[in-house]
Design an enzyme around this catalytic site. Structure first.
Site, PDB file in Angstrom:
ATOM      1  N   ASP A 106      38.965  39.868  25.019  1.00  0.00           N
ATOM      2  CA  ASP A 106      37.768  39.693  25.844  1.00  0.00           C
ATOM      3  C   ASP A 106      38.034  40.013  27.303  1.00  0.00           C
ATOM      4  O   ASP A 106      39.184  40.002  27.769  1.00  0.00           O
ATOM      5  CB  ASP A 106      37.227  38.273  25.699  1.00  0.00           C
ATOM      6  CG  ASP A 106      38.173  37.202  26.247  1.00  0.00           C
ATOM      7  OD1 ASP A 106      39.387  37.296  25.970  1.00  0.00           O
ATOM      8  OD2 ASP A 106      37.694  36.270  26.932  1.00  0.00           O
TER       9      ASP A 106
ATOM     10  N   ASP B  95      42.780  43.621  32.161  1.00  0.00           N
ATOM     11  CA  ASP B  95      42.993  42.227  31.754  1.00  0.00           C
ATOM     12  C   ASP B  95      42.042  41.952  30.590  1.00  0.00           C
ATOM     13  O   ASP B  95      40.894  41.617  30.795  1.00  0.00           O
ATOM     14  CB  ASP B  95      42.697  41.311  32.934  1.00  0.00           C
ATOM     15  CG  ASP B  95      42.842  39.844  32.608  1.00  0.00           C
ATOM     16  OD1 ASP B  95      43.405  39.523  31.554  1.00  0.00           O
ATOM     17  OD2 ASP B  95      42.359  39.014  33.410  1.00  0.00           O
TER      18      ASP B  95
ATOM     19  N   GLU C 244      39.743  34.265  25.567  1.00  0.00           N
ATOM     20  CA  GLU C 244      40.779  33.704  26.447  1.00  0.00           C
ATOM     21  C   GLU C 244      40.230  33.434  27.837  1.00  0.00           C
ATOM     22  O   GLU C 244      40.583  32.438  28.477  1.00  0.00           O
ATOM     23  CB  GLU C 244      41.965  34.673  26.534  1.00  0.00           C
ATOM     24  CG  GLU C 244      43.191  34.123  27.262  1.00  0.00           C
ATOM     25  CD  GLU C 244      43.260  34.444  28.746  1.00  0.00           C
ATOM     26  OE1 GLU C 244      44.214  34.022  29.409  1.00  0.00           O
ATOM     27  OE2 GLU C 244      42.322  35.126  29.265  1.00  0.00           O
TER      28      GLU C 244
ATOM     29  N   ASP D  35      50.243  39.835  29.321  1.00  0.00           N
ATOM     30  CA  ASP D  35      49.031  39.564  30.094  1.00  0.00           C
ATOM     31  C   ASP D  35      49.364  39.278  31.548  1.00  0.00           C
ATOM     32  O   ASP D  35      48.656  38.524  32.220  1.00  0.00           O
ATOM     33  CB  ASP D  35      48.284  38.367  29.470  1.00  0.00           C
ATOM     34  CG  ASP D  35      46.881  38.193  30.019  1.00  0.00           C
ATOM     35  OD1 ASP D  35      46.353  39.132  30.640  1.00  0.00           O
ATOM     36  OD2 ASP D  35      46.314  37.096  29.839  1.00  0.00           O
TER      37      ASP D  35
END
Length: 418
Positions: free
Chosen positions: A88, A149, A183, A206
């Protein structure tokens, strides 16, 4: 081993495909995942994994992608490791209609984003750009976030899967792959099946700058302040009305600057109002409370109470309730019990030719909660920068180094097995 000599990276092509899929999560939704469109990327990833020959790749009912790369070593005691990224993108900035642009051979000039020329990525505003001279940068076009991201991490793991399948000379134990939804709204591992993963250690891809590994995050609480005021007809309100809306405004204005996100850095925690809703009779303020030390979370909640009590001295007919709920905790307390997980990550980055650096995250990752669910899980760089904004960017070369880091990690765990 020099991976550049044995494989052509696919990470950039994958990344450019993935960012065009809108996967924005929605904190107001009660669905799992919070938006059905997150599954659109999940289906694409499963299709690509199956095409590689990873036969068990699948998307479950909750929007999680699971897959397994079987061991190809004669050693039987190599621990199972897992690589994880989230699909996401943040609700903070639009993720619809992302148009990625590759800027070849960056030389330090300002990058003007064409769909909104007021969005300019300047060297003076983005410290890591000084390390990108000669590299190829990917940005969005100026009206959306990019989605590095965490689609950079997704693309890196997918390329690593491709390389492992096509280069059996890279010896490794059993590798588990996990892609998560939601997340960005704090629900990324709510429905993860840890038993199904069956991994000893995990790594989220990440993080930010190449060579960074993060072994600790904020500890986090959420708080909801409810203010009950006194409502009367405004034409007859003198000396009677106590507007909850105005009280909420005074409380927010009275919060100490030195305990705000814009007034803190490094290892300092903060209190941050993130949503306000109200009427004259009732108003609510939602806060996020962050610190690296668990005990300080309670201190920060007490600061909120102190401010509220001070403000309400002027409003004797009004009252409040502060409901504080835990969100996640600093993963370092878990990772310190498994030092080799972090050590192997640092070694992998050094083998990839990077200057490995241990860092702390002023935020959280899926790894924060996974660590407390039984899967110790530090965070490795993915190359993403200026996340949650229209100026988000990532370096092609950094993404390639992240792929190398994953491959070296697979090799190191196999090598270290007795």
């Amino acid at each position: 081993m020099n991976f550049n000599s044995i494989a052509e990276f696919t990470v950039t092509a994958r990344f450019l495909r993935y960012v065009t899929v809108d996967t924005q999560s929605d904190p107001a939704s009660t669905m799992i995942p919070s938006t059905e469109k997150q599954k659109d990327l999940g289906h694409i990833l499963v299709k690509e994994l199956l095409a590689m020959g990873i036969d068990d790749a699948h998307l479950d009912e909750f929007g999680y992608v699971y897959a397994t790369i079987p061991a190809n070593t004669s050693k039987s005691n190599v621990p199972v490791i897992c690589f994880c990224s989230h699909m996401d993108t943040a609700p903070d900035c639009s993720g619809t209609g992302v148009k990625p642009i590759v800027h070849k051979n960056y030389q330090g000039a300002d990058i003007v984003l064409p769909d909104d020329p007021s969005e300019i990525i300047r060297l003076k505003d983005h410290a890591d750009l000084k390390n990108q001279i000669g590299n190829d940068l990917v940005t969005a076009s100026g009206t959306t976030l990019l989605g590095a991201d965490n689609k950079a991490g997704v693309a890196e793991i997918m390329d690593a899967c491709y390389q492992l399948i096509n280069h059996p000379e890279i010896k490794h134990g059993k590798i588990r792959i996990l892609f998560t939804p939601d997340e960005e709204i704090g629900r990324g591992v709510d429905k993860v099946d840890i038993e199904k993963l069956g991994a000893y250690a995990g790594y989220t891809m990440d993080g930010e700058s190449a060579g960074n590994m993060e072994n600790e995050t904020f500890s986090a609480d959420g708080a909801k302040l409810t203010i009950k005021g006194v409502s009367t007809h405004p034409g007859f309100a003198k000396g009677k009305m106590e507007s909850a809306i105005k009280i909420a405004g005074e409380i927010i204005a009275a919060l100490p600057y030195g305990l705000s996100p814009e007034g803190t850095e490094g290892m300092q925690g903060f209190v941050h109002p993130v949503a306000v809703e109200g009427h004259v009779e009732k108003a609510t303020i939602e806060f996020i409370i962050r610190d690296f030390e668990d005990a300080k979370l309670a201190d920060h909640a007490d600061t909120i109470r102190g401010v509220v009590n001070q403000v309400l001295q002027k409003y004797p007919g009004s009252s409040y309730d502060l409901d504080v709920q835990p969100q996640y905790r600093n993963m370092r307390s878990v990772l310190d019990q498994h030092p080799q997980i972090v050590e192997y990550g640092m070694e992998a980055m050094r083998r990839a030719g990077l200057q490995a650096k241990m860092c702390s995250i002023r935020g959280g990752t899926d790894g924060s909660r996974l660590s407390f669910m039984g899967l110790p899980c530090p965070n490795i760089f993915a190359g993403e920068h200026a996340f949650h904004s229209r100026q988000e960017w990532v370096s092609v070369q950094d993404m390639q180094k992240a792929v190398e880091t994953i491959l070296y990690l697979c090799m190191i765990w196999e090598e270290k097995a007795v």
